[in-house]
Design an enzyme around this catalytic site. Structure first.
Site, PDB file in Angstrom:
ATOM      1  N   SER A 144      16.394 -17.228 -36.460  1.00  0.00           N
ATOM      2  CA  SER A 144      17.068 -15.942 -36.227  1.00  0.00           C
ATOM      3  C   SER A 144      18.516 -16.139 -36.657  1.00  0.00           C
ATOM      4  CB  SER A 144      16.925 -15.540 -34.747  1.00  0.00           C
ATOM      5  OG  SER A 144      17.663 -14.376 -34.466  1.00  0.00           O
ATOM      6  N   TYR A 158      21.295  -6.245 -40.845  1.00  0.00           N
ATOM      7  CA  TYR A 158      20.802  -7.617 -40.662  1.00  0.00           C
ATOM      8  C   TYR A 158      20.555  -7.933 -39.184  1.00  0.00           C
ATOM      9  CZ  TYR A 158      21.235 -12.790 -40.847  1.00  0.00           C
ATOM     10  OH  TYR A 158      21.033 -14.141 -40.737  1.00  0.00           O
ATOM     11  N   LYS A 162      17.227  -9.587 -37.017  1.00  0.00           N
ATOM     12  CA  LYS A 162      17.259 -10.890 -36.348  1.00  0.00           C
ATOM     13  C   LYS A 162      17.045 -10.747 -34.835  1.00  0.00           C
ATOM     14  CE  LYS A 162      17.842 -13.674 -39.855  1.00  0.00           C
ATOM     15  NZ  LYS A 162      16.769 -14.616 -40.228  1.00  0.00           N
TER      16      LYS A 162
HETATM   17  N1  LIG Z   1      23.698 -19.230 -43.868  1.00  0.00           N
HETATM   18  C1  LIG Z   1      24.046 -18.657 -42.715  1.00  0.00           C
HETATM   19  O1  LIG Z   1      25.251 -18.496 -42.419  1.00  0.00           O
HETATM   20  C2  LIG Z   1      22.986 -18.248 -41.729  1.00  0.00           C
HETATM   21  C3  LIG Z   1      23.392 -17.992 -40.413  1.00  0.00           C
HETATM   22  C4  LIG Z   1      22.425 -17.588 -39.486  1.00  0.00           C
HETATM   23  C5  LIG Z   1      21.096 -17.458 -39.872  1.00  0.00           C
HETATM   24  N2  LIG Z   1      20.751 -17.704 -41.172  1.00  0.00           N
HETATM   25  C6  LIG Z   1      19.343 -17.536 -41.523  1.00  0.00           C
HETATM   26  O2  LIG Z   1      18.841 -18.772 -41.954  1.00  0.00           O
HETATM   27  C7  LIG Z   1      17.753 -18.570 -42.859  1.00  0.00           C
HETATM   28  C8  LIG Z   1      17.974 -19.417 -44.087  1.00  0.00           C
HETATM   29  O3  LIG Z   1      19.154 -18.968 -44.725  1.00  0.00           O
HETATM   30  P1  LIG Z   1      20.019 -19.912 -45.655  1.00  0.00           P
HETATM   31  O4  LIG Z   1      21.432 -19.678 -45.288  1.00  0.00           O
HETATM   32  O5  LIG Z   1      19.477 -21.291 -45.663  1.00  0.00           O
HETATM   33  O6  LIG Z   1      19.797 -19.161 -47.047  1.00  0.00           O
HETATM   34  P2  LIG Z   1      19.507 -19.674 -48.533  1.00  0.00           P
HETATM   35  O7  LIG Z   1      20.138 -20.977 -48.787  1.00  0.00           O
HETATM   36  O8  LIG Z   1      19.850 -18.511 -49.388  1.00  0.00           O
HETATM   37  O9  LIG Z   1      17.911 -19.864 -48.523  1.00  0.00           O
HETATM   38  C9  LIG Z   1      17.080 -18.788 -48.333  1.00  0.00           C
HETATM   39  C10 LIG Z   1      15.693 -19.229 -48.697  1.00  0.00           C
HETATM   40  O10 LIG Z   1      14.794 -18.141 -48.441  1.00  0.00           O
HETATM   41  C11 LIG Z   1      14.089 -17.839 -49.645  1.00  0.00           C
HETATM   42  N3  LIG Z   1      13.801 -16.411 -49.630  1.00  0.00           N
HETATM   43  C12 LIG Z   1      14.680 -15.375 -49.554  1.00  0.00           C
HETATM   44  N4  LIG Z   1      14.030 -14.215 -49.574  1.00  0.00           N
HETATM   45  C13 LIG Z   1      12.712 -14.520 -49.644  1.00  0.00           C
HETATM   46  C14 LIG Z   1      11.527 -13.751 -49.709  1.00  0.00           C
HETATM   47  N5  LIG Z   1      11.563 -12.400 -49.704  1.00  0.00           N
HETATM   48  N6  LIG Z   1      10.331 -14.384 -49.784  1.00  0.00           N
HETATM   49  C15 LIG Z   1      10.278 -15.735 -49.806  1.00  0.00           C
HETATM   50  N7  LIG Z   1      11.363 -16.511 -49.747  1.00  0.00           N
HETATM   51  C16 LIG Z   1      12.563 -15.921 -49.681  1.00  0.00           C
HETATM   52  C17 LIG Z   1      15.023 -18.289 -50.762  1.00  0.00           C
HETATM   53  O11 LIG Z   1      14.358 -18.537 -51.987  1.00  0.00           O
HETATM   54  P3  LIG Z   1      14.122 -17.365 -53.078  1.00  0.00           P
HETATM   55  O12 LIG Z   1      15.366 -16.516 -53.087  1.00  0.00           O
HETATM   56  O13 LIG Z   1      13.875 -18.087 -54.347  1.00  0.00           O
HETATM   57  O14 LIG Z   1      12.931 -16.619 -52.607  1.00  0.00           O
HETATM   58  C18 LIG Z   1      15.532 -19.578 -50.159  1.00  0.00           C
HETATM   59  O15 LIG Z   1      14.574 -20.601 -50.289  1.00  0.00           O
HETATM   60  C19 LIG Z   1      17.724 -17.073 -43.134  1.00  0.00           C
HETATM   61  O16 LIG Z   1      16.725 -16.466 -42.347  1.00  0.00           O
HETATM   62  C20 LIG Z   1      19.097 -16.615 -42.683  1.00  0.00           C
HETATM   63  O17 LIG Z   1      19.107 -15.255 -42.319  1.00  0.00           O
HETATM   64  C21 LIG Z   1      21.656 -18.109 -42.112  1.00  0.00           C
END
Ligand SMILES: NC(=O)c1ccc[n+]([C@@H]2O[C@H](COP(=O)([O-])OP(=O)(O)OC[C@H]3O[C@@H](n4cnc5c(N)ncnc54)[C@H](OP(=O)(O)O)[C@@H]3O)[C@@H](O)[C@H]2O)c1
Length: 273
Positions: A144, A158, A162
């Site tokens: 989340s 968003y 979440k």
């Molecule tokens: N970074 C932050 O600050 C943060 C904070 C809180 C929570 N989160 C959450 O943590 C999770 C991971 O985020 P991250 O920061 O690690 O992002 P990231 O580095 O952009 O990685 C996102 C991953 O999800 C895949 N993805 C995105 N849309 C998709 C879809 N429709 N179907 C299948 N795969 C998909 C992407 O690959 P493709 O685009 O090639 O599909 C990538 O592998 C997310 O749920 C995000 O909301 C992130």
């Protein structure tokens, strides 16, 4: 606290499926499991990053959009077949964030956040949960966000997706734990990943001001909290003290946080629009 009836995870022989496993938090989590000797499977859309990650981790991989229930269910089935083992651990990290002013965000963005962040999580869990219940063993962990704990300026699309992930996992925990399945939900604050870089391009000035100057966590830190949370059978998985306080005392802290966040947003100057 380990849930009643759940068996401890033997990462060395487990089959771990990570959605969003080609980047950021998902990739770092997959890497940690691969280091422990697990059979790792990755799901994401873009074949290039997916192929690179799979090669690095000697993982199996399938390209699928998590918002496409049929494609995602097929990908999970194929990965189970290829690894010769059903899914023992599911980590749903696929997701995206698109901040913006509520009055300016198009309806499609609200729908897209729900499709990917919420339904993408739901479909993955529904693909593996029946088998886990039947075997009386497994772990399901969804990523989340701190934005799933409190409403934040600029996250009207968003944040609710979440929140929905959190609500889903709270119900699912109550239902699956008695069957020996561990359920967890992760609440990261800002994490230094490609998603954050993309998101930053859309952030209103007020959202930046509310976030303040806190340094983003590394994806490795979040991954380590996830693996630790799974091994300890935790439900709430917080990678830092700030989100831990928010998860425990959010409703009590909310009036004070809102006052401070409103002050910061006003100081950013744009809330008079
Ligand atoms: N970074 C932050 O600050 C943060 C904070 C809180 C929570 N989160 C959450 O943590 C999770 C991971 O985020 P991250 O920061 O690690 O992002 P990231 O580095 O952009 O990685 C996102 C991953 O999800 C895949 N993805 C995105 N849309 C998709 C879809 N429709 N179907 C299948 N795969 C998909 C992407 O690959 P493709 O685009 O090639 O599909 C990538 O592998 C997310 O749920 C995000 O909301 C992130």
């Amino acid at each position: 606290m380990r849930p009643r009836n759940s068996r401890s995870l033997d990462a060395g022989s487990a089959h771990v499926i990570v959605t969003g496993g080609s980047s950021g938090i998902g990739l770092a989590t997959a890497r940690l499991f691969a280091d422990r000797g697990a059979k790792v499977s990755l799901i994401a859309r873009g074949p290039e990053r997916l192929g690179e990650a799979a090669k690095e981790l000697s993982a199996a991989a399938r390209a699928a959009d998590v918002a496409d229930r049929t494609a995602l269910t097929r990908a999970i089935g194929e990965l189970e077949e290829e690894q010769g083992r059903p899914c023992d651990v599911l980590v749903t990290s696929a997701g995206l964030a698109r901040p913006g002013h509520f009055l300016e965000l198009p309806d499609e963005v609200f729908r897209q956040m729900m499709d990917v962040d919420y339904f993408g999580t739901l479909y993955a869990i529904r693909a593996v949960a029946p088998g886990m219940v039947e075997r009386g063993h497994g772990s399901v962990v969804a990523v989340s966000s701190a934005a799933g704990l409190i409403g934040i300026f600029g996250y009207s699309a968003y944040g609710p997706a979440k929140f929905a992930v959190r609500g889903l996992l709270e119900s699912v925990r109550a239902e699956l734990t008695p069957h020996g399945v561990h359920v967890g939900v992760v609440f990261p604050p800002d994490v230094d990943t490609p998603q954050l870089a993309e998101e930053n391009q859309w952030k209103p000035a007020e959202t930046r001001a509310v976030g303040g100057t806190i340094k983003p966590l590394t994806p490795e830190r979040v991954a380590s909290a996830i693996v630790d949370g799974i091994e300890r059978g935790r439900f709430v998985i917080c990678p830092d003290a700030g989100t831990r306080a928010l998860a425990r005392f959010g409703s009590v802290l909310l009036p004070f946080l809102n006052r401070e966040f409103d002050r910061r947003a006003r100081a950013a100057g744009v809330s008079r629009r």
